[in-house]
Design an enzyme around this catalytic site. Structure first.
Site, PDB file in Angstrom:
ATOM      1  N   SER A 181      44.685  44.982  43.176  1.00 48.63           N
ATOM      2  CA  SER A 181      45.952  44.400  42.450  1.00 48.63           C
ATOM      3  C   SER A 181      47.306  45.217  42.367  1.00 48.63           C
ATOM      4  O   SER A 181      48.308  44.863  42.102  1.00 48.63           O
ATOM      5  CB  SER A 181      45.343  44.675  41.027  1.00 48.63           C
ATOM      6  N   HIS A 209      42.992  38.357  41.633  1.00 47.89           N
ATOM      7  CA  HIS A 209      44.292  37.996  42.056  1.00 47.89           C
ATOM      8  C   HIS A 209      44.071  37.019  43.324  1.00 47.89           C
ATOM      9  O   HIS A 209      45.365  36.499  43.740  1.00 47.89           O
ATOM     10  CB  HIS A 209      45.087  39.186  42.585  1.00 47.89           C
ATOM     11  N   LYS A 240      45.348  34.691  35.693  1.00 44.92           N
ATOM     12  CA  LYS A 240      46.329  34.797  36.688  1.00 44.92           C
ATOM     13  C   LYS A 240      46.856  33.591  37.511  1.00 44.92           C
ATOM     14  O   LYS A 240      47.777  33.051  36.523  1.00 44.92           O
ATOM     15  CB  LYS A 240      46.033  36.057  37.495  1.00 44.92           C
TER      16      LYS A 240
HETATM   17  C1  LIG Z   1      43.560  41.480  35.679  1.00 38.05           C
HETATM   18  C2  LIG Z   1      42.311  41.812  36.540  1.00 38.05           C
HETATM   19  C3  LIG Z   1      41.280  41.683  35.862  1.00 38.05           C
HETATM   20  C4  LIG Z   1      41.052  41.239  34.618  1.00 38.05           C
HETATM   21  O1  LIG Z   1      41.292  40.124  34.094  1.00 38.05           O
HETATM   22  P1  LIG Z   1      41.779  39.590  32.850  1.00 38.05           P
HETATM   23  O2  LIG Z   1      41.404  38.129  32.708  1.00 38.05           O
HETATM   24  O3  LIG Z   1      43.196  39.567  32.568  1.00 38.05           O
HETATM   25  O4  LIG Z   1      41.038  40.382  31.711  1.00 38.05           O
HETATM   26  C5  LIG Z   1      40.145  42.092  36.707  1.00 38.05           C
HETATM   27  N1  LIG Z   1      40.070  42.547  38.013  1.00 38.05           N
HETATM   28  C6  LIG Z   1      41.484  42.763  38.562  1.00 38.05           C
HETATM   29  C7  LIG Z   1      41.460  43.173  40.003  1.00 38.05           C
HETATM   30  C8  LIG Z   1      42.489  42.402  37.745  1.00 38.05           C
HETATM   31  O5  LIG Z   1      43.555  42.635  38.348  1.00 38.05           O
END
Ligand SMILES: *Cc1c(COP(=O)(O)O)cnc(C)c1O
Length: 419
Positions: A181, A209, A240
């Site tokens: 990320s 992502h 996302k």
């Molecule tokens: C943002 C993210 C999450 C969490 O996802 P949400 O739906 O925003 O809680 C999990 N893993 C990674 C790698 C992320 O970047």
């Protein structure tokens, strides 16, 4: 009188002194790659994970219909009151999309990761975790009570050694982000699947992502690298690229049955409103029907990476839409970010605790909506800012070490020639 919370003043002052105190902006109106309004200021937005430009468009009929049919709140946790029709439809659609027998919808991706790891391993088991994994995976490892073994970021040789040193009889789980990320690089999934097989370890891949962005059908890096069938536990998020909210796990039916019974973040937490599940369904249709969004996004990302490399930024040869501009210390990073903001660009500065101390960076996140003109203006601004805020000795020195000297083999697809 002594207030037991007084220690907070000292701690907050310490954060402020280190340039690490966050004050959250207030956003007005919808955000997109075109624009975000932060504290009343309109900026070109390079801080969004809404990679396909879906979030601002999910406001129409199907969501209103869901509210009319199901109301808003889900009322109680699924263990008590079951799940709604829209939740069930979204789970079925996710399983179909992922090509797995079943899928389970969690309130968030964070909950999906934390609850799943803790349901799969426990005291007496071993979990192997990449050093740059997302916080939700790290917390899941801690929560599980299993022995946690951290391997160096994307370092297959290190993981191989650690696996070999672990007792053969123990239950093992390897867990990794697929697209990291903050660094925007890809996990060496072909190698991880081979190691998992050799050591009879479960392999869990968090595609947060990459869902909607990577792979011919948008299923993520596992699809892109051709290893889906060897990834036992696939996690994705709807928050996302899908522009909505909610996390999910996709896999075999018995995996989903187990998580339904044992993932505490699933059954001790109220499900999202059914209208949110309806939004997830709408987003999934866009991902499936408009592959050009991800194709164009990744093409633009590759081009921008090349242009940034020409400016002297050290970027590994991976074409992802998350582009880290490494600065080093938190303070110049935040000054660079503030200066970019004065030029009309929102590019978040990432500092501890999101990254280790001394490894602060600007995280450029590209979306399908960014147009050529905005990108070229951004490129000039970043080039100018680099001269003002970045010590070139830092770029040549330590940061270089974070980039694998020969990353190529790690990103190869299954069946391709190895170097
Ligand atoms: C943002 C993210 C999450 C969490 O996802 P949400 O739906 O925003 O809680 C999990 N893993 C990674 C790698 C992320 O970047």
């Amino acid at each position: 009188m002594h207030d037991p919370l007084n220690w907070l003043d000292d701690e907050l002052a310490r954060l402020a002194a280190g340039g690490l105190l966050r004050k959250l902006a207030v956003r007005s109106g919808p955000q997109s790659g075109l624009q975000v309004i932060l504290n009343g200021e309109s900026l070109a937005n390079f801080g969004s994970n809404d990679y396909l430009g879906i979030a601002a468009s999910l406001s129409q009929g199907n969501i209103d219909d869901a509210v009319r049919q199901a109301g808003w709140g889900a009322g109680a946790s699924p263990l008590i009151i079951g799940r709604g029709e829209f939740h069930a439809r979204l789970e079925a659609a996710l399983a179909k999309f992922e090509g797995t027998a079943a899928a389970l919808l969690f309130p968030t991706g964070f909950a999906a990761n934390a609850g799943t790891i803790a349901a799969l391993v426990g005291p007496g088991d071993v979990v192997f975790s990449d050093a740059l994994n997302h916080a939700s995976l790290i917390d899941g490892c801690r929560l599980s009570g299993a022995q946690v073994v951290v391997y160096r970021h994307c370092d297959v040789a290190h993981l191989r050694e650690l696996l070999a040193a672990a007792p053969a009889a123990k239950k093992k789980l390897i867990v990794t982000d697929s697209l990291f990320s903050m660094d925007g690089d890809l996990a060496p999934l072909v190698y991880l699947t081979e190691l998992a097989e050799q050591h009879r370890a479960m392999l869990m891949v968090d595609e947060a992502h990459a869902t909607g962005v990577f792979g011919a059908n948008g299923r993520g890096v596992s699809e892109h690298l051709g290893v889906e069938d060897a990834v036992h536990i696939r996690v994705g998020t709807l928050s996302k690229a899908l522009g909505s909210m909610g996390g999910f796990v996709a896999g075999q039916q018995r995996l989903i049955d187990w998580l339904t019974n044992r993932a505490r973040t699933y059954f001790f937490s109220t499900a999202c409103p059914e209208a949110v599940a309806a939004a997830g369904l709408a987003a999934l249709s866009i991902v499936q029907e408009q592959p050009q969004r991800r194709i164009e996004l990744l093409a633009r990302a590759s081009q921008l990476r090349e242009q940034l490399r020409a400016q002297g930024w050290p970027l590994p040869d991976v074409g992802s839409q998350i582009i880290p501009l490494r600065i080093g210390d938190a303070e110049p990073t935040m000054r660079f970010a503030a200066w970019l903001r004065d030029q009309g660009f929102f590019v978040p500065g990432i500092r501890p605790p999101s990254v280790p101390a001394g490894q602060s960076l600007l995280r450029l996140s590209l979306t399908w909506q960014h147009d050529v003109g905005t990108l070229s203006r951004l490129l000039s601004a970043v080039g100018e800012g680099r001269k003002r805020f970045v010590k070139s000795d830092y770029l040549r020195g330590e940061v270089g070490l974070r980039i694998s000297p020969s990353p190529r083999p790690y990103f190869q697809k299954r069946g391709e020639e190895r170097e």
